[in-house]
Design a protein around this motif. Structure first.
Motif, mmCIF file in Angstrom:
data_model
loop_
_atom_site.group_PDB
_atom_site.id
_atom_site.type_symbol
_atom_site.label_atom_id
_atom_site.label_comp_id
_atom_site.label_asym_id
_atom_site.label_seq_id
_atom_site.Cartn_x
_atom_site.Cartn_y
_atom_site.Cartn_z
ATOM 1 N N VAL A 1 36.373 36.229 33.105
ATOM 2 C CA VAL A 1 37.026 37.213 32.036
ATOM 3 C C VAL A 1 38.375 37.263 32.217
ATOM 4 N N ASN A 2 38.828 37.386 33.614
ATOM 5 C CA ASN A 2 40.188 37.398 33.886
ATOM 6 C C ASN A 2 40.936 36.069 33.457
ATOM 7 N N GLY A 3 40.257 34.877 33.731
ATOM 8 C CA GLY A 3 41.040 33.890 33.261
ATOM 9 C C GLY A 3 41.223 33.845 31.501
ATOM 10 N N GLU A 4 40.249 34.115 30.664
ATOM 11 C CA GLU A 4 40.360 34.431 29.409
ATOM 12 C C GLU A 4 41.447 35.155 29.116
ATOM 13 N N GLN A 5 41.404 36.488 29.895
ATOM 14 C CA GLN A 5 42.433 37.385 29.447
ATOM 15 C C GLN A 5 43.975 36.814 29.885
ATOM 16 N N ALA A 6 44.069 35.976 30.676
ATOM 17 C CA ALA A 6 45.347 35.643 31.332
ATOM 18 C C ALA A 6 45.831 34.520 29.971
ATOM 19 N N VAL A 7 44.726 33.767 29.570
ATOM 20 C CA VAL A 7 45.082 32.840 28.367
ATOM 21 C C VAL A 7 45.656 33.766 27.263
ATOM 22 N N ALA A 8 44.828 34.621 26.868
ATOM 23 C CA ALA A 8 45.076 35.614 25.564
ATOM 24 C C ALA A 8 46.630 36.187 26.074
ATOM 25 N N LEU A 9 46.872 36.720 27.259
ATOM 26 C CA LEU A 9 47.910 37.323 27.508
ATOM 27 C C LEU A 9 49.348 36.453 27.598
ATOM 28 N N GLU B 1 32.127 35.736 39.635
ATOM 29 C CA GLU B 1 32.285 34.696 38.742
ATOM 30 C C GLU B 1 32.694 34.846 37.202
ATOM 31 N N ASN B 2 31.682 36.134 36.777
ATOM 32 C CA ASN B 2 32.109 36.305 35.336
ATOM 33 C C ASN B 2 33.348 37.195 35.206
ATOM 34 N N LEU B 3 33.663 37.919 36.275
ATOM 35 C CA LEU B 3 34.954 38.647 36.176
ATOM 36 C C LEU B 3 36.004 37.641 36.172
#
Length: 251
Positions: free
Chosen positions: A70-78, A65-67
């Protein structure tokens, strides 16, 4: 699925343990009692192992869930980085167009500056007759009034076209206090005679003649005037005998 399997196994272990307790009567054999104890210990240990696996499975789920978070946040940043990159590309393209426009303007200004050609020169002082000569002689107009583009050479009397274009050339001649020789001069291009300007009648009266011609010249073409043999021209501070020209338009 894994958690369900663990729960089922734990339930089976508990049922088996209860069954063993219910069916355990007076044990006459010491060995049987020891075997039952071993089985209970084994089941208990397996229960502990399964419980530990269940905890690890739960921890793994939390980590997943944490991953995902994190992936969702990274996708937003990307996605934000992509938008910034697109904006940067658009800005760079606009800057490139602006730079190209500036270069084009500079080139136009440079060409316009390079395409400005005009000159005017006269024989001038000292006052008096030039000629007569036994042979045709190039006239050198040393008194330069204008020489935009530096295409006229005051040391040789030659105008050299700096580039291809249509040029207008004008020349004048005068005579004064002469009763022996004719007035006149010739225009030449690259060593070839083009036309004659003159007037006969050495009657002692002041005379002035002038002419002009439009020519298509290429870079390097040379124009100059020559005094014919046994002809004369006059000049003084009034610049009566002159040679002028300018570019009408490039080609």
């Amino acid at each position: 699925m894994e958690r369900t399997a663990v729960v089922v196994v734990v339930a089976l272990m508990m049922l088996l343990q209860n069954s063993l307790q219910d069916t355990q009567g007076p044990v006459t054999s010491l060995n049987s009692s020891a075997e039952l104890k071993q089985i209970r210990d084994l089941l208990f240990q397996q229960g502990l192992n399964l419980t530990e696996l269940l905890k690890k499975d739960t921890a793994l789920e939390k980590e997943m869930e944490n991953l995902k978070k994190v992936n969702g946040e990274q996708a937003v940043a990307l996605s934000a980085m992509k938008r910034e990159l697109e904006q940067l590309n658009n800005t760079s393209a606009a800057q490139a167009r602006a730079l190209s426009a500036v270069k084009s303007d500079l080139k136009t200004l440079k060409n316009e500056s390079a395409e400005k050609v005009a000159f005017s020169a006269a024989l001038g002082l000292p006052a008096g007759l030039r000629g007569p000569k036994n042979a045709e002689t190039t006239l050198v107009y040393k008194n330069v009034l204008t020489n935009i583009g530096n295409a006229y050479n005051s040391s040789t009397g030659i105008f050299t076209a700096p580039f291809r274009g249509v040029y207008y050339v004008r020349f004048t001649a005068a005579v004064y206090n002469n009763n022996s020789y004719n007035l006149g001069l010739n225009l030449y291009k690259n060593g070839h005679y083009l036309l004659h300007l003159g007037e006969n009648g050495p009657d002692g009266y002041a005379k002035h003649v002038s002419s002009g011609v439009t020519l298509v010249l290429v870079a390097g073409d040379q124009l100059y005037t020559r005094l014919p043999a046994n002809y004369v021209v006059w000049d003084d501070s009034l610049f009566r005998t002159s040679f002028s020209g300018f570019l009408l338009f490039p080609m």
